[in-house]
Design a protein around this motif. Sequence first.
Motif, PDB file in Angstrom:
ATOM      1  N   ALA A  12       6.466  -0.221  11.853  1.00  0.00           N
ATOM      2  CA  ALA A  12       6.019  -1.422  11.143  1.00  0.00           C
ATOM      3  C   ALA A  12       4.538  -1.376  10.767  1.00  0.00           C
ATOM      4  CB  ALA A  12       6.299  -2.655  11.987  1.00  0.00           C
ATOM      5  N   GLN A  13       3.747  -0.561  11.474  1.00  0.00           N
ATOM      6  CA  GLN A  13       2.309  -0.470  11.175  1.00  0.00           C
ATOM      7  C   GLN A  13       2.056  -0.039   9.738  1.00  0.00           C
ATOM      8  OE1 GLN A  13       0.318   2.189  13.828  1.00  0.00           O
ATOM      9  NE2 GLN A  13       0.901   1.086  15.652  1.00  0.00           N
ATOM     10  N   ILE A  14       2.947   0.777   9.207  1.00  0.00           N
ATOM     11  CA  ILE A  14       2.768   1.298   7.856  1.00  0.00           C
ATOM     12  C   ILE A  14       2.683   0.152   6.849  1.00  0.00           C
ATOM     13  CG2 ILE A  14       3.932   2.606   6.017  1.00  0.00           C
ATOM     14  CD1 ILE A  14       4.927   4.510   8.227  1.00  0.00           C
ATOM     15  N   CYS A  15       3.517  -0.851   7.022  1.00  0.00           N
ATOM     16  CA  CYS A  15       3.538  -1.972   6.067  1.00  0.00           C
ATOM     17  C   CYS A  15       2.401  -2.959   6.307  1.00  0.00           C
ATOM     18  CB  CYS A  15       4.876  -2.682   6.121  1.00  0.00           C
ATOM     19  SG  CYS A  15       6.205  -1.630   5.529  1.00  0.00           S
ATOM     20  N   GLU A  16       1.736  -2.855   7.434  1.00  0.00           N
ATOM     21  CA  GLU A  16       0.604  -3.736   7.701  1.00  0.00           C
ATOM     22  C   GLU A  16      -0.658  -3.257   6.997  1.00  0.00           C
ATOM     23  OE1 GLU A  16       0.357  -3.989  11.967  1.00  0.00           O
ATOM     24  OE2 GLU A  16       2.346  -4.901  12.109  1.00  0.00           O
ATOM     25  N   LEU A  17      -0.666  -2.002   6.546  1.00  0.00           N
ATOM     26  CA  LEU A  17      -1.821  -1.472   5.825  1.00  0.00           C
ATOM     27  C   LEU A  17      -1.935  -2.141   4.468  1.00  0.00           C
ATOM     28  CD1 LEU A  17      -1.559   2.376   6.440  1.00  0.00           C
ATOM     29  CD2 LEU A  17      -3.351   0.880   7.260  1.00  0.00           C
ATOM     30  N   LYS A  18      -3.115  -2.601   4.146  1.00  0.00           N
ATOM     31  CA  LYS A  18      -3.381  -3.223   2.853  1.00  0.00           C
ATOM     32  C   LYS A  18      -4.680  -2.642   2.311  1.00  0.00           C
ATOM     33  CE  LYS A  18      -0.310  -6.770   3.057  1.00  0.00           C
ATOM     34  NZ  LYS A  18       0.885  -6.077   3.406  1.00  0.00           N
ATOM     35  N   TYR A  19      -4.731  -2.479   1.004  1.00  0.00           N
ATOM     36  CA  TYR A  19      -5.981  -2.027   0.387  1.00  0.00           C
ATOM     37  C   TYR A  19      -7.000  -3.149   0.458  1.00  0.00           C
ATOM     38  CZ  TYR A  19      -3.941   2.187  -1.634  1.00  0.00           C
ATOM     39  OH  TYR A  19      -3.354   3.410  -1.811  1.00  0.00           O
TER      40      TYR A  19
ATOM     41  N   PRO B  89      13.770   5.806  -5.217  1.00  0.00           N
ATOM     42  CA  PRO B  89      12.659   4.899  -5.549  1.00  0.00           C
ATOM     43  C   PRO B  89      11.708   4.741  -4.355  1.00  0.00           C
ATOM     44  CG  PRO B  89      14.799   3.865  -5.982  1.00  0.00           C
ATOM     45  CD  PRO B  89      15.069   5.152  -5.296  1.00  0.00           C
ATOM     46  N   VAL B  90      10.417   4.727  -4.648  1.00  0.00           N
ATOM     47  CA  VAL B  90       9.420   4.644  -3.566  1.00  0.00           C
ATOM     48  C   VAL B  90       9.561   3.349  -2.774  1.00  0.00           C
ATOM     49  CG1 VAL B  90       7.729   6.235  -4.536  1.00  0.00           C
ATOM     50  CG2 VAL B  90       7.638   3.842  -5.187  1.00  0.00           C
ATOM     51  N   GLU B  91      10.055   2.291  -3.406  1.00  0.00           N
ATOM     52  CA  GLU B  91      10.251   1.027  -2.693  1.00  0.00           C
ATOM     53  C   GLU B  91      11.261   1.211  -1.552  1.00  0.00           C
ATOM     54  OE1 GLU B  91      10.519   1.306  -6.045  1.00  0.00           O
ATOM     55  OE2 GLU B  91       8.810   0.143  -6.753  1.00  0.00           O
TER      56      GLU B  91
ATOM     57  N   ASP C 266      -5.707   5.221   2.648  1.00  0.00           N
ATOM     58  CA  ASP C 266      -4.770   6.291   2.283  1.00  0.00           C
ATOM     59  C   ASP C 266      -4.665   7.306   3.411  1.00  0.00           C
ATOM     60  OD1 ASP C 266      -4.288   5.112  -0.146  1.00  0.00           O
ATOM     61  OD2 ASP C 266      -5.642   6.421  -1.275  1.00  0.00           O
ATOM     62  N   ASN C 267      -5.801   7.650   4.002  1.00  0.00           N
ATOM     63  CA  ASN C 267      -5.805   8.588   5.125  1.00  0.00           C
ATOM     64  C   ASN C 267      -5.055   8.005   6.317  1.00  0.00           C
ATOM     65  OD1 ASN C 267      -7.169   9.617   7.805  1.00  0.00           O
ATOM     66  ND2 ASN C 267      -7.384  11.227   6.258  1.00  0.00           N
ATOM     67  N   ARG C 268      -5.218   6.726   6.561  1.00  0.00           N
ATOM     68  CA  ARG C 268      -4.524   6.052   7.667  1.00  0.00           C
ATOM     69  C   ARG C 268      -3.010   6.108   7.440  1.00  0.00           C
ATOM     70  NH1 ARG C 268      -5.153   5.755  12.532  1.00  0.00           N
ATOM     71  NH2 ARG C 268      -6.996   6.684  11.717  1.00  0.00           N
TER      72      ARG C 268
ATOM     73  N   MET D 190       0.820  -1.178   0.000  1.00  0.00           N
ATOM     74  CA  MET D 190       0.000   0.000   0.000  1.00  0.00           C
ATOM     75  C   MET D 190       0.868   1.247   0.000  1.00  0.00           C
ATOM     76  SD  MET D 190      -2.626   1.642   2.517  1.00  0.00           S
ATOM     77  CE  MET D 190      -2.141   3.269   2.106  1.00  0.00           C
ATOM     78  N   CYS D 191       1.935   1.212   0.771  1.00  0.00           N
ATOM     79  CA  CYS D 191       2.874   2.334   0.845  1.00  0.00           C
ATOM     80  C   CYS D 191       3.424   2.648  -0.542  1.00  0.00           C
ATOM     81  CB  CYS D 191       4.004   1.982   1.815  1.00  0.00           C
ATOM     82  SG  CYS D 191       5.371   3.146   1.839  1.00  0.00           S
ATOM     83  N   VAL D 192       3.872   1.613  -1.246  1.00  0.00           N
ATOM     84  CA  VAL D 192       4.470   1.788  -2.570  1.00  0.00           C
ATOM     85  C   VAL D 192       3.445   2.348  -3.554  1.00  0.00           C
ATOM     86  CG1 VAL D 192       5.538   0.559  -4.514  1.00  0.00           C
ATOM     87  CG2 VAL D 192       6.157  -0.042  -2.178  1.00  0.00           C
ATOM     88  N   THR D 193       2.223   1.831  -3.489  1.00  0.00           N
ATOM     89  CA  THR D 193       1.169   2.294  -4.393  1.00  0.00           C
ATOM     90  C   THR D 193       0.845   3.762  -4.144  1.00  0.00           C
ATOM     91  OG1 THR D 193       0.217   0.079  -4.285  1.00  0.00           O
ATOM     92  CG2 THR D 193      -1.157   1.801  -5.235  1.00  0.00           C
ATOM     93  N   PHE D 194       0.633   4.120  -2.873  1.00  0.00           N
ATOM     94  CA  PHE D 194       0.281   5.505  -2.543  1.00  0.00           C
ATOM     95  C   PHE D 194       1.396   6.465  -2.945  1.00  0.00           C
ATOM     96  CE2 PHE D 194       0.201   9.216   0.223  1.00  0.00           C
ATOM     97  CZ  PHE D 194      -1.107   9.645   0.064  1.00  0.00           C
ATOM     98  N   LEU D 195       2.634   6.156  -2.533  1.00  0.00           N
ATOM     99  CA  LEU D 195       3.752   7.055  -2.842  1.00  0.00           C
ATOM    100  C   LEU D 195       4.052   7.082  -4.340  1.00  0.00           C
ATOM    101  CD1 LEU D 195       6.249   6.500   0.113  1.00  0.00           C
ATOM    102  CD2 LEU D 195       4.691   8.405  -0.265  1.00  0.00           C
ATOM    103  N   GLY D 196       3.880   5.952  -5.020  1.00  0.00           N
ATOM    104  CA  GLY D 196       4.079   5.916  -6.470  1.00  0.00           C
ATOM    105  C   GLY D 196       3.108   6.829  -7.191  1.00  0.00           C
ATOM    106  N   THR D 197       1.848   6.758  -6.808  1.00  0.00           N
ATOM    107  CA  THR D 197       0.819   7.624  -7.385  1.00  0.00           C
ATOM    108  C   THR D 197       1.119   9.080  -7.065  1.00  0.00           C
ATOM    109  OG1 THR D 197      -0.780   5.837  -7.016  1.00  0.00           O
ATOM    110  CG2 THR D 197      -1.673   8.005  -7.532  1.00  0.00           C
ATOM    111  N   PHE D 198       1.507   9.344  -5.830  1.00  0.00           N
ATOM    112  CA  PHE D 198       1.837  10.702  -5.404  1.00  0.00           C
ATOM    113  C   PHE D 198       3.016  11.247  -6.203  1.00  0.00           C
ATOM    114  CE2 PHE D 198       4.329  13.469  -2.515  1.00  0.00           C
ATOM    115  CZ  PHE D 198       3.456  14.549  -2.500  1.00  0.00           C
ATOM    116  N   TYR D 199       4.051  10.443  -6.381  1.00  0.00           N
ATOM    117  CA  TYR D 199       5.244  10.852  -7.127  1.00  0.00           C
ATOM    118  C   TYR D 199       4.882  11.191  -8.580  1.00  0.00           C
ATOM    119  CZ  TYR D 199       9.925  10.611  -9.178  1.00  0.00           C
ATOM    120  OH  TYR D 199      11.086  10.897  -9.854  1.00  0.00           O
TER     121      TYR D 199
END
Length: 151
Positions: free
Chosen positions: A83-90, A70-72, A40-42, A1-10
């Motif tokens: 670690a909570q950031i990586c636990e977020l899933k769409y 790179p966003v990755e 995304d808000n979370r 989710m992190c990669v997707t959000f930041l990729g779109t933002f970039y």
Amino acid sequence: MCVTFLGTFYESLKEDGVKFSSDDIEKALVKSCRDAKGKDNRFCYYIGATSDAATKMINEVTKPLSYHAPVEKICEKLKKKDAQICELKYDKQLDLSTVDLKKLKVKDLRKILEEWGETCKGCAEKSDFIRKITELMPKYAPMAAKARTDL
């Protein structure tokens, strides 16, 4: 989710022609987080880009983005911090053109309305939620509304 959000933002930064300085990226990130909903808000909350956030890790995102990291890699560094950031899933997206609304749980029907930014005031039964969704479907999911045969 992190990669997707930041990729779109970039990509949106590149399209909008934003100057790649930490300050400009931070302003753009806070602005995009203001409109973010759901997961995304979370994510924005966790990195400190929302007004009610307890932590301020926004520099961990803006500084690397300013030199086009790179966003990755950015997400890997964020994982080490929190670690909570990586636990977020769409959530899995429902195909509204084929799904049988009558077989969904009320919780899922509520979620559909929430994603559209709508509420169902006075809805007490499942049939009320289904009626509201089918009413609003042409507005929010016109392709699905055309594809549905039970309308």
